[in-house]
Scaffold this motif. Structure first.
Motif, PDB file in Angstrom:
ATOM      1  N   GLY A   1      28.685  -7.220  45.389  1.00  0.00           N
ATOM      2  CA  GLY A   1      27.293  -6.498  45.984  1.00  0.00           C
ATOM      3  C   GLY A   1      27.304  -6.343  47.666  1.00  0.00           C
ATOM      4  N   ASN A   2      26.836  -5.405  48.299  1.00  0.00           N
ATOM      5  CA  ASN A   2      26.416  -5.328  49.537  1.00  0.00           C
ATOM      6  C   ASN A   2      25.085  -4.939  49.674  1.00  0.00           C
ATOM      7  OD1 ASN A   2      26.299  -5.169  52.263  1.00  0.00           O
ATOM      8  ND2 ASN A   2      27.451  -3.226  52.264  1.00  0.00           N
ATOM      9  N   TRP A   3      24.235  -5.622  49.876  1.00  0.00           N
ATOM     10  CA  TRP A   3      22.835  -5.631  49.928  1.00  0.00           C
ATOM     11  C   TRP A   3      22.292  -4.844  51.225  1.00  0.00           C
ATOM     12  CZ3 TRP A   3      19.723 -10.558  48.077  1.00  0.00           C
ATOM     13  CH2 TRP A   3      20.069 -10.581  46.779  1.00  0.00           C
ATOM     14  N   LYS A   4      23.203  -4.884  52.151  1.00  0.00           N
ATOM     15  CA  LYS A   4      22.869  -4.174  53.436  1.00  0.00           C
ATOM     16  C   LYS A   4      21.382  -4.786  53.935  1.00  0.00           C
ATOM     17  CE  LYS A   4      25.185  -0.076  52.043  1.00  0.00           C
ATOM     18  NZ  LYS A   4      25.534   1.431  52.048  1.00  0.00           N
ATOM     19  N   MET A   5      20.759  -4.017  54.766  1.00  0.00           N
ATOM     20  CA  MET A   5      19.608  -4.903  55.257  1.00  0.00           C
ATOM     21  C   MET A   5      18.445  -4.628  54.241  1.00  0.00           C
ATOM     22  SD  MET A   5      18.067  -4.435  59.053  1.00  0.00           S
ATOM     23  CE  MET A   5      16.935  -2.702  58.779  1.00  0.00           C
TER      24      MET A   5
ATOM     25  N   TYR B   1      38.576  -0.062  49.912  1.00  0.00           N
ATOM     26  CA  TYR B   1      38.603   1.350  50.405  1.00  0.00           C
ATOM     27  C   TYR B   1      37.196   1.948  50.071  1.00  0.00           C
ATOM     28  CZ  TYR B   1      39.376   6.216  50.186  1.00  0.00           C
ATOM     29  OH  TYR B   1      39.351   7.472  50.166  1.00  0.00           O
ATOM     30  N   GLU B   2      36.743   2.368  51.038  1.00  0.00           N
ATOM     31  CA  GLU B   2      35.465   2.950  51.091  1.00  0.00           C
ATOM     32  C   GLU B   2      35.359   4.363  51.740  1.00  0.00           C
ATOM     33  OE1 GLU B   2      32.136   0.031  49.982  1.00  0.00           O
ATOM     34  OE2 GLU B   2      32.199   0.001  52.016  1.00  0.00           O
ATOM     35  N   PRO B   3      35.550   5.401  51.153  1.00  0.00           N
ATOM     36  CA  PRO B   3      35.430   6.540  51.776  1.00  0.00           C
ATOM     37  C   PRO B   3      34.135   6.755  52.429  1.00  0.00           C
ATOM     38  CG  PRO B   3      35.890   7.166  49.465  1.00  0.00           C
ATOM     39  CD  PRO B   3      35.869   5.545  49.784  1.00  0.00           C
TER      40      PRO B   3
ATOM     41  N   TYR C   1      37.351  -0.442  45.196  1.00  0.00           N
ATOM     42  CA  TYR C   1      36.909   0.866  45.760  1.00  0.00           C
ATOM     43  C   TYR C   1      35.475   0.738  45.869  1.00  0.00           C
ATOM     44  CZ  TYR C   1      34.705   5.537  45.341  1.00  0.00           C
ATOM     45  OH  TYR C   1      34.032   6.304  46.032  1.00  0.00           O
ATOM     46  N   GLY C   2      34.813   1.399  46.969  1.00  0.00           N
ATOM     47  CA  GLY C   2      33.465   1.248  47.337  1.00  0.00           C
ATOM     48  C   GLY C   2      32.853   2.737  47.778  1.00  0.00           C
ATOM     49  N   GLY C   3      31.934   3.404  47.329  1.00  0.00           N
ATOM     50  CA  GLY C   3      31.253   4.636  47.598  1.00  0.00           C
ATOM     51  C   GLY C   3      30.586   4.969  46.230  1.00  0.00           C
ATOM     52  N   SER C   4      29.157   4.821  46.028  1.00  0.00           N
ATOM     53  CA  SER C   4      28.483   5.455  45.114  1.00  0.00           C
ATOM     54  C   SER C   4      28.952   4.894  43.528  1.00  0.00           C
ATOM     55  CB  SER C   4      28.299   6.814  45.277  1.00  0.00           C
ATOM     56  OG  SER C   4      27.675   7.221  46.512  1.00  0.00           O
ATOM     57  N   CYS C   5      29.663   3.640  44.037  1.00  0.00           N
ATOM     58  CA  CYS C   5      30.143   3.005  42.380  1.00  0.00           C
ATOM     59  C   CYS C   5      28.822   2.522  41.736  1.00  0.00           C
ATOM     60  CB  CYS C   5      31.074   1.917  42.741  1.00  0.00           C
ATOM     61  SG  CYS C   5      31.437   0.807  41.387  1.00  0.00           S
ATOM     62  N   ASN C   6      28.921   2.835  40.246  1.00  0.00           N
ATOM     63  CA  ASN C   6      27.716   2.389  39.803  1.00  0.00           C
ATOM     64  C   ASN C   6      28.015   2.053  38.195  1.00  0.00           C
ATOM     65  OD1 ASN C   6      27.789   4.780  38.142  1.00  0.00           O
ATOM     66  ND2 ASN C   6      26.823   5.937  39.762  1.00  0.00           N
TER      67      ASN C   6
ATOM     68  N   GLY D   1      35.091  -3.157  42.781  1.00  0.00           N
ATOM     69  CA  GLY D   1      34.265  -2.360  43.520  1.00  0.00           C
ATOM     70  C   GLY D   1      33.365  -3.233  44.432  1.00  0.00           C
ATOM     71  N   LEU D   2      33.256  -2.587  45.796  1.00  0.00           N
ATOM     72  CA  LEU D   2      32.173  -3.145  46.641  1.00  0.00           C
ATOM     73  C   LEU D   2      30.804  -1.886  46.466  1.00  0.00           C
ATOM     74  CD1 LEU D   2      31.195  -4.843  49.120  1.00  0.00           C
ATOM     75  CD2 LEU D   2      32.543  -3.573  50.530  1.00  0.00           C
ATOM     76  N   VAL D   3      29.817  -2.727  46.029  1.00  0.00           N
ATOM     77  CA  VAL D   3      28.865  -1.708  45.647  1.00  0.00           C
ATOM     78  C   VAL D   3      27.512  -2.077  46.562  1.00  0.00           C
ATOM     79  CG1 VAL D   3      27.213  -1.417  43.583  1.00  0.00           C
ATOM     80  CG2 VAL D   3      29.612  -2.473  43.258  1.00  0.00           C
ATOM     81  N   GLY D   4      27.062  -0.901  47.068  1.00  0.00           N
ATOM     82  CA  GLY D   4      25.891  -1.071  47.853  1.00  0.00           C
ATOM     83  C   GLY D   4      24.669  -0.889  47.036  1.00  0.00           C
ATOM     84  N   GLY D   5      24.042   0.383  46.986  1.00  0.00           N
ATOM     85  CA  GLY D   5      22.791   0.670  46.369  1.00  0.00           C
ATOM     86  C   GLY D   5      22.790  -0.058  44.858  1.00  0.00           C
ATOM     87  N   ALA D   6      23.704   0.014  44.168  1.00  0.00           N
ATOM     88  CA  ALA D   6      23.396  -0.199  42.649  1.00  0.00           C
ATOM     89  C   ALA D   6      23.602  -1.892  42.458  1.00  0.00           C
ATOM     90  CB  ALA D   6      24.719   0.247  41.938  1.00  0.00           C
TER      91      ALA D   6
END
Ligand code: PEP
Length: 252
Positions: A9-13, A168-170, A212-217, A233-238
């Protein structure tokens, strides 16, 4: 070769320390057992690192950082060193996320410096690469990604390369709700593995994990993770929601 799936998970800020504690305390029981089959990592804001590590005690969840500097210490106001991360108990660090490249002027060269420093401190770098929509439309995606990978791995030994993680994150799929198709994601992840094989050898290419990363849910994770060259996956929002536990489950 079977590679252990990674759900990072990538929580970002997002999430202050109190929110981090309550979320991770809830997440522990939700991924219990599954975190033995799948490497579960939350890359949290620097200020959340210590409480996060405390909150996941007794689970197999690992805590990562989202960035680091490539110097050991000194007059670098606002930066955090790899040694500091290591001493806090961090195991993984995202390097070269597209948001860092876009908003904080990170380049392939700084990515390479950070990758080498992370390895020196026994932190596992999660090395990000990915093309813009314009590059995809120009048909230069694979060339562009190959170049990012070749520079990121300059002067990295075969043994060290094996233990790194590539994401890999388009860029056009990050935070947009627009996921790459499994075919698009697999094509690029396969090309990345081939590039690693050319740089090193088949063993290294077969050992390295490519996410893979990019809107993975929780809805698309299973199909993505089932692809031959996609190892999680590298997962942001989810990763900010309880549903992340279902993404972990998809990796079992
Ligand atoms: C990311 O930030 O690495 C990412 C993939 O974000 P999202 O899942 O929100 O697209």
């Amino acid at each position: 070769m079977s590679r252990k799936i990674v759900a990072a998970g990538n929580w970002k800020m997002n999430k202050d320390p109190f929110e981090a504690i309550s979320f991770l305390k809830e997440m522990g029981p939700l991924v219990k057992g599954k975190d033995e089959d799948v490497d579960v990592i939350f890359c949290v804001p620097f200020i959340d690192i210590l409480p996060a590590i405390d909150s996941v005690k007794g689970t197999n969840i690992k805590i990562g950082a989202q960035n680091m500097y490539f110097e050991e210490n000194g007059a670098y106001t606002g930066e955090v060193s790899p040694g500091m991360l290591k001493s806090a108990g961090v195991t993984h660090v995202i390097i070269g996320h597209s948001e860092r490249r876009e908003y904080f002027s990170e380049s392939d060269i700084t990515v390479n410096k950070k990758v080498k420093k992370a390895i020196e401190h026994k932190l596992t770098p999660i090395i990000c690469c990915g093309e813009t929509l314009e590059q995809r439309e120009q048909g230069i995606t694979i060339d562009f990604i190959r170049q990012q990978i070749k520079i990121a791995f300059l002067e990295v030994s075969k043994d060290d390369a094996k233990d790194t993680i590539i994401a890999y994150e388009p860029i056009w799929a990050i935070g947009t709700g627009k996921t790459a198709t499994t075919e698009q994601a697999e094509e690029v992840c396969g090309a990345i593995r081939k590039t690693i094989e050319e740089l090193y050898d088949t063993d290294t290419a077969q050992a390295i994990r490519i996410l893979y990363g990019g809107s993975c849910n929780e809805k698309n994770a299973k199909e993505l993770f089932a692809q031959e060259d996609i190892d999680g996956g590298l997962v942001g929002g989810a990763s900010l929601k309880k549903e992340f536990a279902q993404i972990v489950e998809a990796g079992q």
